[in-house]
Design a protein around this motif. Sequence first.
Motif, PDB file in Angstrom:
ATOM      1  N   TRP A  93       0.855  -1.112  -0.155  1.00  0.00           N
ATOM      2  CA  TRP A  93      -0.100  -0.090   0.002  1.00  0.00           C
ATOM      3  C   TRP A  93       0.945   1.144   0.041  1.00  0.00           C
ATOM      4  O   TRP A  93       0.342   2.360  -0.629  1.00  0.00           O
ATOM      5  CB  TRP A  93      -0.996   0.018   1.109  1.00  0.00           C
ATOM      6  N   GLU A  94       1.893   1.282   0.683  1.00  0.00           N
ATOM      7  CA  GLU A  94       2.827   2.264   0.765  1.00  0.00           C
ATOM      8  C   GLU A  94       3.312   3.005  -0.496  1.00  0.00           C
ATOM      9  O   GLU A  94       3.470   4.166  -0.894  1.00  0.00           O
ATOM     10  CB  GLU A  94       3.799   1.991   1.739  1.00  0.00           C
ATOM     11  N   ILE A  97       0.419   4.339  -2.797  1.00  0.00           N
ATOM     12  CA  ILE A  97      -0.215   5.585  -2.641  1.00  0.00           C
ATOM     13  C   ILE A  97       1.077   6.629  -3.125  1.00  0.00           C
ATOM     14  O   ILE A  97       0.720   7.814  -3.965  1.00  0.00           O
ATOM     15  CB  ILE A  97       0.088   5.889  -0.988  1.00  0.00           C
ATOM     16  N   THR A  98       2.277   6.344  -3.329  1.00  0.00           N
ATOM     17  CA  THR A  98       3.501   7.161  -3.832  1.00  0.00           C
ATOM     18  C   THR A  98       3.498   6.790  -5.319  1.00  0.00           C
ATOM     19  O   THR A  98       4.421   7.320  -5.975  1.00  0.00           O
ATOM     20  CB  THR A  98       4.563   7.073  -3.047  1.00  0.00           C
ATOM     21  N   ARG A 107      -5.336   5.935  -7.336  1.00  0.00           N
ATOM     22  CA  ARG A 107      -4.471   5.337  -6.214  1.00  0.00           C
ATOM     23  C   ARG A 107      -5.400   5.411  -5.077  1.00  0.00           C
ATOM     24  O   ARG A 107      -5.317   4.471  -4.210  1.00  0.00           O
ATOM     25  CB  ARG A 107      -3.266   6.238  -5.891  1.00  0.00           C
ATOM     26  N   LEU A 108      -5.990   6.488  -4.661  1.00  0.00           N
ATOM     27  CA  LEU A 108      -6.697   6.530  -3.278  1.00  0.00           C
ATOM     28  C   LEU A 108      -7.978   5.635  -3.411  1.00  0.00           C
ATOM     29  O   LEU A 108      -8.363   5.307  -2.294  1.00  0.00           O
ATOM     30  CB  LEU A 108      -7.076   8.036  -3.017  1.00  0.00           C
ATOM     31  N   PHE A 111      -6.667   2.040  -2.926  1.00  0.00           N
ATOM     32  CA  PHE A 111      -5.850   1.961  -1.332  1.00  0.00           C
ATOM     33  C   PHE A 111      -7.175   1.985  -0.445  1.00  0.00           C
ATOM     34  O   PHE A 111      -7.197   0.775   0.360  1.00  0.00           O
ATOM     35  CB  PHE A 111      -5.056   3.017  -0.971  1.00  0.00           C
ATOM     36  N   TYR A 112      -8.084   2.882  -0.422  1.00  0.00           N
ATOM     37  CA  TYR A 112      -9.346   2.974   0.391  1.00  0.00           C
ATOM     38  C   TYR A 112     -10.261   1.785   0.186  1.00  0.00           C
ATOM     39  O   TYR A 112     -10.715   1.229   1.202  1.00  0.00           O
ATOM     40  CB  TYR A 112      -9.731   4.277   0.629  1.00  0.00           C
ATOM     41  N   VAL A 150       0.414   6.995   5.800  1.00  0.00           N
ATOM     42  CA  VAL A 150      -0.792   7.127   4.765  1.00  0.00           C
ATOM     43  C   VAL A 150      -1.192   8.763   4.961  1.00  0.00           C
ATOM     44  O   VAL A 150      -0.751   9.354   3.732  1.00  0.00           O
ATOM     45  CB  VAL A 150      -2.290   6.621   5.277  1.00  0.00           C
ATOM     46  N   VAL A 154      -0.106  10.918   1.622  1.00  0.00           N
ATOM     47  CA  VAL A 154      -1.164  11.532   0.990  1.00  0.00           C
ATOM     48  C   VAL A 154      -1.270  13.139   0.782  1.00  0.00           C
ATOM     49  O   VAL A 154      -1.134  13.535  -0.453  1.00  0.00           O
ATOM     50  CB  VAL A 154      -2.675  11.289   1.706  1.00  0.00           C
ATOM     51  N   GLU A 157       1.652  13.823  -2.148  1.00  0.00           N
ATOM     52  CA  GLU A 157       0.973  13.521  -3.260  1.00  0.00           C
ATOM     53  C   GLU A 157      -0.058  14.311  -3.715  1.00  0.00           C
ATOM     54  O   GLU A 157       0.042  15.104  -5.049  1.00  0.00           O
ATOM     55  CB  GLU A 157       0.405  12.039  -3.395  1.00  0.00           C
TER      56      GLU A 157
END
Lengths: 236, 236
Positions: A93-94, A97-98, A107-108, A111-112, A150, A154, A157
């Motif tokens: 996940w890390e 996000i990036t 991405r978001l 991820f969520y 996170v 976030v 980004e």
Amino acid sequence: MLDGPKTKAAKTGTASAPKAAKKKRMDPDAREAHIVAEAVRFFAEHGFEGKTRDLAKRIGITQPLLYRYFPSKESLIERVYEEVYVRRWNPAWESLITDREIPLTDRLCRFYREYSRAVYDYVWVRMFVYSGLKGVDINDRYLRGIKDKVLRPVCAELRHDQGLPSPEEIPIGEQELELAWSLHGSFFYRAIRRYIYNLTSTADSDMAIDNEVKVFLAGVGPVHRQLVEKQAEQAQ
Amino acid sequence: MLDGPKTKAAKTGTASAPKAAKKKRMDPDAREAHIVAEAVRFFAEHGFEGKTRDLAKRIGITQPLLYRYFPSKESLIERVYEEVYVRRWNPAWESLITDREIPLTDRLCRFYREYSRAVYDYVWVRMFVYSGLKGVDINDRYLRGIKDKVLRPVCAELRHDQGLPSPEEIPIGEQELELAWSLHGSFFYRAIRRYIYNLTSTADSDMAIDNEVKVFLAGVGPVHRQLVEKQAEQAQ
DNA sequence: ATAACAAATGATCAAACGATAAATAAAGAG
DNA sequence: CTCTTTATTTATCGTTTGATCATTTGTTAT
């Protein structure tokens, strides 16, 4: 002061039933696993002040048998903690996000979606809230991790997406972090409504997550820019 | 089955100390009020399984004295519930949200500022979560009220603001309601971080609320329109 | 079969808990 | 002061709860 049954190397030996549930006499390892599994759900439901006799009845054993496998109620609870809070975070996940190859919205959303599905279940949410009320340090440590793994990423980004200076140039401010908390919190609140308040929403979770991410990203720009500019003034 | 001390018409008589705290023998009404006040904080802190002996020690009285004022622990808890959940809702808020003389942004900022300050305090939040975990019906009733008095009106005002058809023409959908929940939840989550997880944010609350409302309103338009259009298709 | 081991149970303890009853002491009335 | 009233305390009851111990019972090796 015994910390479990004497035989640890026994294993299941030949090929005992894969799910020996109705046998009167269980393999110690299987029994222990069974106790822990039931204890997890039991304490998630009733809290850590749930009675050992009720737990035993639920498992289908007598109460003293618990003390053959765990020296005290507290040690069983610690084991339950480990069982619930270990290996739920996905390291991928890390980097997700990036990963600037993918649009930030995707991405978001991804991820969520995955995070909510993996973490926010009945047991996890209730135990997390129970231990929060009790004042255990687990919550503090966990949320510190969320902040670093996170929320700050976030924010970084978001800045990149808006053409704002990076956190190395201008550090992330408290109000800026609150923006990320609000997005994160709205998803956790969904879990609370479901598992603490027992409100069953007929709305599809993934769609709701996508919508909230879209609303957030569509509206965060000007507010974010203003906060970073103010942060830049204070820094100079 | 006594439901309090015999003398109810006594009152404080002449002009006894306004805050008689250190008198050995208190006026019954004052004592009862004192017990309730301390019980509220005590149960908010320790949950409803907190021990009556600990509560008595905190108040500075002996444990049996509690039973002169309340026939049982449960009756004391019910009294505590009343004390916490009565008269916290301000009826003016309902007309504030729907007052189209004021810009929607201002309305929501003002409402959530006031609502957060009035409702989301240490006692309220912890008791609400404790009773939610316990499965008391209070939460269900309260959130039903939030749905009717806040979320649906907010959705209606959002529609009007965006020039979308009113709820009378096209009913409010589940996903649409989720948008309002997400805004509402982000504020409740702030309270949870503070009072359940004990995380003290240095960020100013009012400013954070304003920012979140602005982000929401700035970004909700397209998503909201899309949801209502889909809702309209399904309705015909 | 039978002996040996250990999983599981039944009986029970000591402390803690909600609740009760009798004894004490503070306040006001005469 | 004495008497009456009652707020408060001391002592205690019955139950529950985490934990312990002796006993029983299922399983395996010989």
